[in-house]
Design a protein around this motif. Structure first.
Motif, PDB file in Angstrom:
ATOM      1  N   HIS A 166      35.165 -19.154 -12.931  1.00  0.00           N
ATOM      2  CA  HIS A 166      34.279 -19.717 -12.061  1.00  0.00           C
ATOM      3  C   HIS A 166      32.968 -20.617 -13.212  1.00  0.00           C
ATOM      4  CE1 HIS A 166      34.698 -17.002  -8.382  1.00  0.00           C
ATOM      5  NE2 HIS A 166      35.769 -17.910  -8.556  1.00  0.00           N
ATOM      6  N   ASN A 184      27.353 -20.914 -17.886  1.00  0.00           N
ATOM      7  CA  ASN A 184      28.171 -19.587 -17.815  1.00  0.00           C
ATOM      8  C   ASN A 184      29.518 -19.863 -17.012  1.00  0.00           C
ATOM      9  OD1 ASN A 184      28.540 -16.504 -17.681  1.00  0.00           O
ATOM     10  ND2 ASN A 184      27.472 -16.594 -15.539  1.00  0.00           N
ATOM     11  N   TYR A 194      29.631 -22.240 -13.910  1.00  0.00           N
ATOM     12  CA  TYR A 194      28.099 -22.533 -13.476  1.00  0.00           C
ATOM     13  C   TYR A 194      27.539 -23.695 -14.155  1.00  0.00           C
ATOM     14  CZ  TYR A 194      28.561 -18.082 -11.101  1.00  0.00           C
ATOM     15  OH  TYR A 194      28.873 -17.059 -10.502  1.00  0.00           O
ATOM     16  N   ILE A 221      28.518 -24.186  -8.430  1.00  0.00           N
ATOM     17  CA  ILE A 221      29.565 -23.398  -9.132  1.00  0.00           C
ATOM     18  C   ILE A 221      30.882 -23.917  -8.690  1.00  0.00           C
ATOM     19  CG2 ILE A 221      30.399 -20.953  -9.293  1.00  0.00           C
ATOM     20  CD1 ILE A 221      27.856 -20.175  -8.050  1.00  0.00           C
ATOM     21  N   SER A 249      31.288 -11.874 -16.393  1.00  0.00           N
ATOM     22  CA  SER A 249      30.393 -13.118 -16.811  1.00  0.00           C
ATOM     23  C   SER A 249      30.341 -12.959 -18.314  1.00  0.00           C
ATOM     24  CB  SER A 249      29.134 -12.838 -16.202  1.00  0.00           C
ATOM     25  OG  SER A 249      28.263 -13.831 -16.981  1.00  0.00           O
ATOM     26  N   ARG A 294      24.236 -26.538 -14.498  1.00  0.00           N
ATOM     27  CA  ARG A 294      22.892 -26.685 -14.173  1.00  0.00           C
ATOM     28  C   ARG A 294      22.748 -28.023 -14.973  1.00  0.00           C
ATOM     29  NH1 ARG A 294      17.645 -24.751 -12.558  1.00  0.00           N
ATOM     30  NH2 ARG A 294      16.385 -26.350 -13.554  1.00  0.00           N
ATOM     31  N   PHE A 327      20.498 -18.261 -12.403  1.00  0.00           N
ATOM     32  CA  PHE A 327      19.899 -19.648 -11.808  1.00  0.00           C
ATOM     33  C   PHE A 327      17.989 -19.340 -12.172  1.00  0.00           C
ATOM     34  CE2 PHE A 327      22.755 -22.685 -11.327  1.00  0.00           C
ATOM     35  CZ  PHE A 327      24.134 -22.192 -10.782  1.00  0.00           C
ATOM     36  N   VAL A 386      27.457 -11.442  -8.488  1.00  0.00           N
ATOM     37  CA  VAL A 386      27.319 -11.734  -9.861  1.00  0.00           C
ATOM     38  C   VAL A 386      26.024 -12.449 -10.243  1.00  0.00           C
ATOM     39  CG1 VAL A 386      28.388 -13.333 -11.735  1.00  0.00           C
ATOM     40  CG2 VAL A 386      30.000 -12.383 -10.068  1.00  0.00           C
ATOM     41  N   GLU A 387      25.580 -11.858 -11.345  1.00  0.00           N
ATOM     42  CA  GLU A 387      24.187 -12.162 -11.657  1.00  0.00           C
ATOM     43  C   GLU A 387      24.163 -13.814 -12.213  1.00  0.00           C
ATOM     44  OE1 GLU A 387      22.435 -10.145 -15.056  1.00  0.00           O
ATOM     45  OE2 GLU A 387      20.376 -10.735 -14.688  1.00  0.00           O
ATOM     46  N   ASP A 388      23.712 -14.710 -11.424  1.00  0.00           N
ATOM     47  CA  ASP A 388      24.034 -15.985 -11.641  1.00  0.00           C
ATOM     48  C   ASP A 388      22.986 -16.830 -12.636  1.00  0.00           C
ATOM     49  OD1 ASP A 388      22.828 -17.077  -8.402  1.00  0.00           O
ATOM     50  OD2 ASP A 388      21.531 -16.676  -9.986  1.00  0.00           O
ATOM     51  N   LYS A 406      34.740 -23.452  -8.776  1.00  0.00           N
ATOM     52  CA  LYS A 406      35.740 -22.308  -8.668  1.00  0.00           C
ATOM     53  C   LYS A 406      36.987 -22.992  -8.970  1.00  0.00           C
ATOM     54  CE  LYS A 406      32.870 -19.673  -5.709  1.00  0.00           C
ATOM     55  NZ  LYS A 406      32.858 -18.963  -4.317  1.00  0.00           N
TER      56      LYS A 406
END
Lengths: 196, 237
Positions: free
Chosen positions: A143, A153, A145, A127, A160, A147, B231, B227-229, A129
């Motif tokens: 933020h 995200n 996200y 993540i 979100s 992967r 993953f 927060v719902e991440d 920031k």
């Protein structure tokens, strides 16, 4: 016995160092990728018109955002019920929607700047920031996200993007079906282009 | 000040029968049928009345005056903000809001100028809804109040307190048109957000509901909400 114990401890220690180093590399790569994307946004904001902004963004959106994963997560259980063609249509539509949305949102350069504040290694991802400023005023905390090197995200001031998409798309599919959702995406893309 | 404290306690007692709190950040929407109708009605009122008035207000009023009026009402809100900060055990926040009130009321000409922010004392908004959430009540159902907008059952007292605080603090001298000015000013401040929503949302009702719920979590957790991440979603791959 002692010798074996020392050998085992050294092995574990060196493995954990490798994992830590790999995480750090992941974090650095993500931060670099995000920095490149921020520079692109500044270039986009300085572009002459909406079409030019969109042209700059389209190829980068596919590289920066993991649109297939965003599609799969936002559609939830519906994703597995779709044919390959339907899945591809949705991914294509969502890529286009993300590009036109950014082209519409980042219209003009007024001294905005982005700062990368912190990177956090979590589970199997990263993540990053950041804060977006205009002059000395903080506009928002974003933020990202990551992967596998791509963003799936973005959370802006606690909101979100992926959660909102999942809720909205789920609601439309429940009431009107998948084809209606695809049609709504296309309408949204046209409306956004019309407002450039 | 005493009347505000009493009013806050009354609101707390009134909301004591509600089951509400922080819990899961996904919204509970058991009243969805009513909420959607309320949303549609409110959108219609907004498009025909509030939005044009707010647009005119922003166009006619010079920016410094618009900011000044917003600051005035924000300054009045420092009172419940300070009280709720203290009720939540956030002594620093409660004290800072009180100091902001003192500075802005004096050096800031009754709050017209936000001098405290320029001196490094950032505003932090706390309200009775956040206090109830911090005190650990269970999740609260989402409700869309006609014209007033999104809320949860737990947060209804926030609206009541917000509407009553100016008159409680200033008394009968508080002019009636000031409430209208406040409502229009708040709507004008929301214009860009609402435009973004209308530009981006496929289902504006769901968008508003979920965005509101997440924003409240952001406020309750002082900028660091769970927060719902997602993953865990990758475990299927």
């Amino acid at each position: 016995m002692l010798k074996n114990l020392i050998l085992l401890s050294s092995l574990i220690f060196s493995l954990s160092l490798q994992i830590h180093a790999k995480d750090q590399v992941q974090g650095v790569q993500a931060a670099r990728s995000l920095d490149d994307f921020h520079q692109l946004l500044v270039e986009v904001m300085k572009a002459a018109n909406g079409s030019e902004r969109e042209q700059l963004l389209r190829p980068q959106v596919v590289d920066f955002f993991d649109v297939p994963r965003i599609s799969r997560i936002s559609l939830g259980r519906t994703w597995k019920k779709l044919t390959i063609e339907q899945q591809l249509s949705f991914v294509e539509g969502l890529s286009e929607l993300i590009a036109v949305t950014y082209a519409d949102r980042f219209r003009s350069y007024d001294g905005q700047r982005f700062s990368i504040d912190e990177s956090e290694i979590v589970k199997k991802g990263v993540i990053i920031k950041t804060t977006i400023f205009k002059g000395d005023s903080e506009l928002a905390k974003l933020h990202y996200y990551f992967r596998d090197g791509r963003v799936f995200n973005v959370v802006a001031n606690g909101i979100s993007d992926l959660s909102l998409r999942r809720a909205e798309y789920g609601s439309v599919i429940k009431e009107q079906g998948f084809d209606a959702l695809l049609e709504q995406l296309r309408i949204k893309i046209s409306e956004t282009r019309a407002s450039y | 000040m005493v009347r505000v404290l009493v009013y806050s306690i009354v609101c707390f007692l009134l909301s004591g029968c509600l089951s509400s709190g922080v819990g899961d950040i996904r919204p509970q929407d058991p009243y969805e049928k009513f909420n959607r109708k309320s949303f549609q009605f409110s959108e219609s009122v907004d498009k025909k009345l509030l939005a044009p008035v707010a647009h005119g207000y922003s166009r006619i009023l010079p920016d410094p005056l618009e900011t000044g009026f917003n600051n005035l009402f924000a300054n009045i809100n420092s009172v419940p903000s300070s009280v709720n900060g203290l009720l939540q055990g956030q002594i620093e926040v409660g004290a800072r809001e009180f100091v902001r009130l003192m500075i802005n009321s004096t050096f800031g000409v009754a709050g017209f100028f936000d001098v405290a922010s320029r001196w490094g004392l950032k505003q932090q908004h706390e309200d009775i809804g956040q206090t109830l959430a911090v005190w650990g009540l269970k999740d609260s159902p989402y409700v869309y109040i006609p014209v007033l907008g999104p809320s949860t059952v737990r947060d209804i007292p926030v609206r009541l307190v917000g509407m009553s605080v100016p008159r409680l603090l200033i008394g009968e001298d508080f002019p009636g048109y000031a409430t209208a000015l406040r409502v229009v000013g708040q709507r004008a401040a929301m214009s860009e957000v609402i435009e973004q929503r209308d530009a981006n949302a496929i289902d504006p009702y769901t968008f508003t509901r979920d965005a509101y719920t997440q924003l409240r979590a952001f406020e309750i957790f002082n900028g660091d909400p769970p927060v719902e991440d997602f993953f865990d979603e990758f475990e299927d791959e």
